[in-house]
Design a protein around this motif. Structure first.
Motif, short mmCIF file in Angstrom:
data_model
loop_
_atom_site.label_atom_id
_atom_site.label_comp_id
_atom_site.label_asym_id
_atom_site.label_seq_id
_atom_site.Cartn_x
_atom_site.Cartn_y
_atom_site.Cartn_z
N ALA A 179 -50.41 -7.53 -5.65
CA ALA A 179 -50.78 -8.69 -6.47
C ALA A 179 -50.83 -9.95 -5.61
CB ALA A 179 -49.76 -8.89 -7.59
N SER A 184 -48.62 -13.36 -9.54
CA SER A 184 -47.43 -12.53 -9.73
C SER A 184 -46.68 -12.87 -11.02
CB SER A 184 -46.50 -12.66 -8.52
OG SER A 184 -46.07 -13.99 -8.34
N GLU A 188 -45.59 -10.36 -14.07
CA GLU A 188 -44.19 -10.26 -14.51
C GLU A 188 -44.07 -10.42 -16.01
OE1 GLU A 188 -40.97 -11.47 -11.28
OE2 GLU A 188 -42.37 -13.13 -11.64
N ILE A 194 -41.49 -6.99 -9.07
CA ILE A 194 -41.77 -7.16 -7.64
C ILE A 194 -40.95 -6.16 -6.83
CG2 ILE A 194 -41.40 -8.71 -5.68
CD1 ILE A 194 -42.13 -11.04 -7.55
N MET A 209 -46.17 -5.05 -6.71
CA MET A 209 -45.56 -5.04 -8.04
C MET A 209 -45.75 -3.66 -8.65
SD MET A 209 -46.44 -8.86 -9.45
CE MET A 209 -44.97 -8.82 -10.49
#
Length: 213
Positions: A179, A184, A188, A194, A209
């Motif tokens: 990513a 990121s 998430e 991560i 990720m």
């Protein structure tokens, strides 16, 4: 919830992308948000969002149909050949479409690829090679959404569709990606975690990720 889509190619064209035909079928978009589902069902054009996503659906597509959008969104300053992967012919490609355009408004490609080990500076090569996970893993790449449609839930629906497809059709237990650091947080918020250090590709920062399926 199921989305039914056309069994023949659309006839309209999109000025920015080249049209082409696509496969037919029926897929379950598990976990699609209620907002995007309401938008899909809003066919009367009573608001801008409903009109924009009229006829929204997700289906398998060809690698050729992903190239133009990959290039325009991800690497517009590189030659188009930069976004064509050597493994594309063995991948599984999906697109999000609207009724007003033959070309996809978002694309993503999935490949059967082992989860890479997290390299520790204290590990030697032998211990790393022995640490391969004993389960099926997949990797998604070249995830791109037309800027006109970003922020409307299209990317979220496509990603969740791919989570389901990787689990149910490919037998994967985990799905991972490289990513961009700038995205990121977006991943998430959609349940990905991560792992591994930050690295660069073509001058752009990345982080790996993964999501358990």
């Amino acid at each position: 919830m199921y989305v039914l889509y056309r069994t023949a190619p659309l006839r309209s064209t999109c000025s920015q992308l080249l049209p082409s035909s696509s496969d037919s079928g029926r897929y379950n978009i598990e976990g699609a948000t209620s907002n995007i589902w309401c938008t899909v069902l809003n066919m009367n054009g009573s608001n801008d969002r409903g009109s924009l996503l009229e006829g929204f659906h997700i289906e398998p597509t060809t690698v050729e149909q992903t190239i133009a959008l990959r290039h325009a969104v991800l690497w517009p300053h590189k030659p188009e050949s930069h976004v064509r992967l050597p493994e594309d012919d063995s991948g599984y490609h999906f697109g999000a479409f609207v009724s007003s355009c033959d070309a996809p408004i978002a694309v993503i490609s999935v490949f059967k690829e082992p989860l890479p080990p997290v390299i520790d500076s204290e590990q030697d090569e032998a211990s790393i090679s022995e640490a391969k996970p004993p389960f099926e893993a997949g990797r998604f790449r070249k995830f791109a959404c037309d800027s006109v449609y970003q922020g409307h839930g299209v990317g979220t629906a496509l990603l969740r569709h791919v989570f389901s497809a990787a689990r149910d059709q490919l037998g994967c237990c985990v799905l991972w990606c490289d990513a961009r650091l700038s995205t990121s947080n977006w991943y998430e918020r959609r349940g990905m975690q991560i792992f591994g250090p930050v690295f660069t590709k073509s001058g752009v920062g990345y982080i790996r990720m993964k999501a358990t399926l």
